[in-house]
Design an enzyme around this catalytic site. Sequence first.
Site, PDB file in Angstrom:
ATOM      1  N   ARG A 139      43.890  46.878  46.025  1.00  0.00           N
ATOM      2  CA  ARG A 139      45.105  46.470  45.347  1.00  0.00           C
ATOM      3  C   ARG A 139      46.330  47.160  45.941  1.00  0.00           C
ATOM      4  NH1 ARG A 139      44.761  45.695  38.920  1.00  0.00           N
ATOM      5  NH2 ARG A 139      46.730  44.632  38.595  1.00  0.00           N
ATOM      6  N   PHE A 189      48.971  38.061  43.620  1.00  0.00           N
ATOM      7  CA  PHE A 189      48.456  37.393  42.418  1.00  0.00           C
ATOM      8  C   PHE A 189      49.313  37.607  41.177  1.00  0.00           C
ATOM      9  CE2 PHE A 189      45.826  41.293  42.766  1.00  0.00           C
ATOM     10  CZ  PHE A 189      46.117  41.894  41.555  1.00  0.00           C
ATOM     11  N   ARG A 238      46.263  51.194  43.842  1.00  0.00           N
ATOM     12  CA  ARG A 238      45.999  51.083  42.415  1.00  0.00           C
ATOM     13  C   ARG A 238      46.129  52.426  41.715  1.00  0.00           C
ATOM     14  NH1 ARG A 238      40.681  49.114  39.087  1.00  0.00           N
ATOM     15  NH2 ARG A 238      40.868  50.878  37.718  1.00  0.00           N
ATOM     16  N   GLU A 270      40.662  32.441  39.651  1.00  0.00           N
ATOM     17  CA  GLU A 270      41.003  32.869  41.014  1.00  0.00           C
ATOM     18  C   GLU A 270      39.800  33.588  41.600  1.00  0.00           C
ATOM     19  OE1 GLU A 270      44.434  35.447  40.804  1.00  0.00           O
ATOM     20  OE2 GLU A 270      45.776  33.755  40.542  1.00  0.00           O
ATOM     21  N   LYS A 286      37.870  36.576  43.114  1.00  0.00           N
ATOM     22  CA  LYS A 286      38.062  38.023  43.064  1.00  0.00           C
ATOM     23  C   LYS A 286      37.875  38.529  44.489  1.00  0.00           C
ATOM     24  CE  LYS A 286      36.697  42.152  40.554  1.00  0.00           C
ATOM     25  NZ  LYS A 286      36.706  43.044  41.703  1.00  0.00           N
ATOM     26  N   LYS A 336      37.391  39.721  34.634  1.00  0.00           N
ATOM     27  CA  LYS A 336      36.660  39.554  35.883  1.00  0.00           C
ATOM     28  C   LYS A 336      35.253  39.107  35.532  1.00  0.00           C
ATOM     29  CE  LYS A 336      35.990  44.489  35.700  1.00  0.00           C
ATOM     30  NZ  LYS A 336      36.367  45.785  36.105  1.00  0.00           N
ATOM     31  N   GLU A 341      46.369  41.806  46.397  1.00  0.00           N
ATOM     32  CA  GLU A 341      45.126  42.333  46.952  1.00  0.00           C
ATOM     33  C   GLU A 341      45.218  42.158  48.465  1.00  0.00           C
ATOM     34  OE1 GLU A 341      42.871  43.721  44.939  1.00  0.00           O
ATOM     35  OE2 GLU A 341      40.942  43.661  45.971  1.00  0.00           O
ATOM     36  N   ARG A 366      43.696  47.669  29.765  1.00  0.00           N
ATOM     37  CA  ARG A 366      42.578  46.771  30.018  1.00  0.00           C
ATOM     38  C   ARG A 366      42.551  45.794  28.847  1.00  0.00           C
ATOM     39  NH1 ARG A 366      38.783  47.753  33.769  1.00  0.00           N
ATOM     40  NH2 ARG A 366      39.222  49.945  34.108  1.00  0.00           N
TER      41      ARG A 366
HETATM   42  P1  AMP Z   1      37.420  46.007  39.389  1.00  0.00           P
HETATM   43  O1  AMP Z   1      37.933  46.846  40.539  1.00  0.00           O
HETATM   44  O2  AMP Z   1      36.008  45.624  39.541  1.00  0.00           O
HETATM   45  O3  AMP Z   1      37.788  46.610  38.053  1.00  0.00           O
HETATM   46  O4  AMP Z   1      38.226  44.605  39.439  1.00  0.00           O
HETATM   47  C1  AMP Z   1      39.613  44.489  39.322  1.00  0.00           C
HETATM   48  C2  AMP Z   1      40.256  44.471  40.697  1.00  0.00           C
HETATM   49  O5  AMP Z   1      40.009  43.231  41.368  1.00  0.00           O
HETATM   50  C3  AMP Z   1      41.769  44.526  40.652  1.00  0.00           C
HETATM   51  O6  AMP Z   1      42.228  45.839  40.479  1.00  0.00           O
HETATM   52  C4  AMP Z   1      42.176  43.949  41.998  1.00  0.00           C
HETATM   53  O7  AMP Z   1      42.251  44.984  42.950  1.00  0.00           O
HETATM   54  C5  AMP Z   1      40.992  43.075  42.390  1.00  0.00           C
HETATM   55  N1  AMP Z   1      41.297  41.638  42.539  1.00  0.00           N
HETATM   56  C6  AMP Z   1      40.796  40.855  43.514  1.00  0.00           C
HETATM   57  N2  AMP Z   1      41.237  39.598  43.400  1.00  0.00           N
HETATM   58  C7  AMP Z   1      42.058  39.546  42.322  1.00  0.00           C
HETATM   59  C8  AMP Z   1      42.807  38.496  41.691  1.00  0.00           C
HETATM   60  N3  AMP Z   1      42.794  37.246  42.140  1.00  0.00           N
HETATM   61  N4  AMP Z   1      43.514  38.826  40.576  1.00  0.00           N
HETATM   62  C9  AMP Z   1      43.515  40.093  40.096  1.00  0.00           C
HETATM   63  N5  AMP Z   1      42.836  41.107  40.662  1.00  0.00           N
HETATM   64  C10 AMP Z   1      42.100  40.855  41.759  1.00  0.00           C
END
Ligand code: AMP
Length: 583
Positions: A277, A361, A291, A270, A272, A443, A320, A437
């Site tokens: 969130r 999502f 979040r 998917e 990102k 990601k 998101e 986690r």
């Molecule tokens: P990070 O903030 O870098 O730790 O990345 C994780 C965050 O990406 C999640 O907490 C979501 O807010 C965001 N996110 C964006 N697109 C998606 C997706 N398709 N699936 C899950 N999380 C996503």
Amino acid sequence: MDYSHYASLYDQLEKTSKRLEKTHILSEFLKKVPSDEMETSVFLLQGRIFPEWEDKKIGISSRLIIKAIKKATGLSEKIIEESWKKEGDLGNVVEQLISQKKQFTLVNRTLSAKEVIEKIRHLEAQGGKGSVEQKLSIISDLLVNSEPREAKYIIRLVADNMRVGVGSGSLRDAIIWAFVYDVTYDSEKNDISLTDEKRQEYNILVEKVQSAYDILNDFSRLAVILKSEGMAGLEKIRIRLGSPINPMLFVKAKDIEDAFSIVGRPAVFEIKYDGFRIQAHVSKEIRLFTRRLEEVTEQFPDVVQSIKDNVKTECILDCEAIGFEELSGKYLPFQKISQRIKRKYGIAEMAKQFPVELNVFDIIYHDGKSLINEPYKKRRELLEKIIPQKEKKIVLAKQMMTSDNDEAQKFYDYALNIGEEGCMAKNLEGIYKPGARVGYGVKIKSILEPLDLVIVGAEYGEGKRSGMLSSFYLACAAEGEFLEIGKVSTGLKENEGEGVTFEELTKLLVPLITKVEGKLVTLRPEIVIEVGYEEIQASSSYSSGFALRFPRFLRLRSEEKTAEDINTLEDVQRLYAEGSGRG
Ligand code: AMP
């Protein structure tokens, strides 16, 4: 229990930086707390007066605190401010001033922990006219009846600045040691004495308690349940509509190959999305949480309406929200819409000016049933049934399934090309693990990944930036400590409308100042920012042993991340070893 017991506990906690020792001190204390005071007690141990998930803060300003100290001690504001400048902490100031006064006066009555928390809760409830006077009376009345040490912690509590370093891991373990698993702490070795077999049993139990906490988000209730019913009580903990649960987090994969090796083949990919969130609790009433589990229902009436119009069953959705430009329909970076999250007024105009689309999502709960133990592919199937595709209102996250590296790589390149950060890869069989986690989803971001760091200090600027903080010391996390890794001033803007300005960041940081030395200030580590750089270098200039070359401010992350979520020294070491950014 008298509040004085808490004050001496805080002193003990402040004296040690060892996590296990803190846990031991806390657990011994918890054992002595009477059942009917457990809830209050656990709030006080965390330096809070409401549960973690409640969107209520005390946050009394330093101005008001100084006035309350004046009222309680009869000293002038000038004297109090001078002492504050020297000490850098109003709690320490009040402790000193009251101990000087106490040589002449006697405390009227003994303060109980219950009275302290009730009075301070009352402070939060005060709003509108006349409230300043009432707040002043409440705080000064508490101070007049405090011993110096009690006064110190009361002030720190109302200032929302407890600083005794009780992390959520220590508190969880202390509750376990106190009520469900007898652990002996060996202070000489700073370790717990457990045989290998026992340790395994203990670790499993800790994991169970953590899972329960991820659903409850309330250490007070957790402690009450474990004390009264033991581990069996956890069975009764259910996901409830309206109470936010800790969202599942994602580990980082280096590249597509690495992603497949973690989530397996085939996997779902998917985009990102670069938004923020939202956990949407949908029933007759709709509630939205960030979040960090802060409630933002009021800030997003447009999202509430989209859900109301389109989702017809009771559920909890993981989504998101992404901003877009009304006219062109072009998606916008998170920074543009971030101001909506904390907005208290002009909400309707904001919603018009910065509309958002909800990309769903995941689903955590549906029609009275928890879905956290269902495999991802089933949860997605359900989403496809209950969420209609309504462009620019509410849609399902777009995805593709593949086992093929090249196809996945193309998808990732496409995500970067359209300006997104990267993509997510998800395990088809993965369950939804709140708060963890785990590798059910990863990601994948570009190698030159920015770092999330916390601001621990700053310097006042000169010339057109005089009176404003203009360079910022950054730190990464290492076992409960923050280690500096560089200083940033590039990337912030001078003028409003171009991005985050020096003025805005200064406003956020000034209430967090704990010490002033000339132009240099030390800050409570709360504001998290995303920082880009050209390279990570080994360096003895900073306590982490590393420095960022050409660091630049990218965006504020405090809406989504606390200092507990920032990049760790280990991340920095890994990036350094990978030669991040070199060439
Ligand atoms: P990070 O903030 O870098 O730790 O990345 C994780 C965050 O990406 C999640 O907490 C979501 O807010 C965001 N996110 C964006 N697109 C998606 C997706 N398709 N699936 C899950 N999380 C996503």
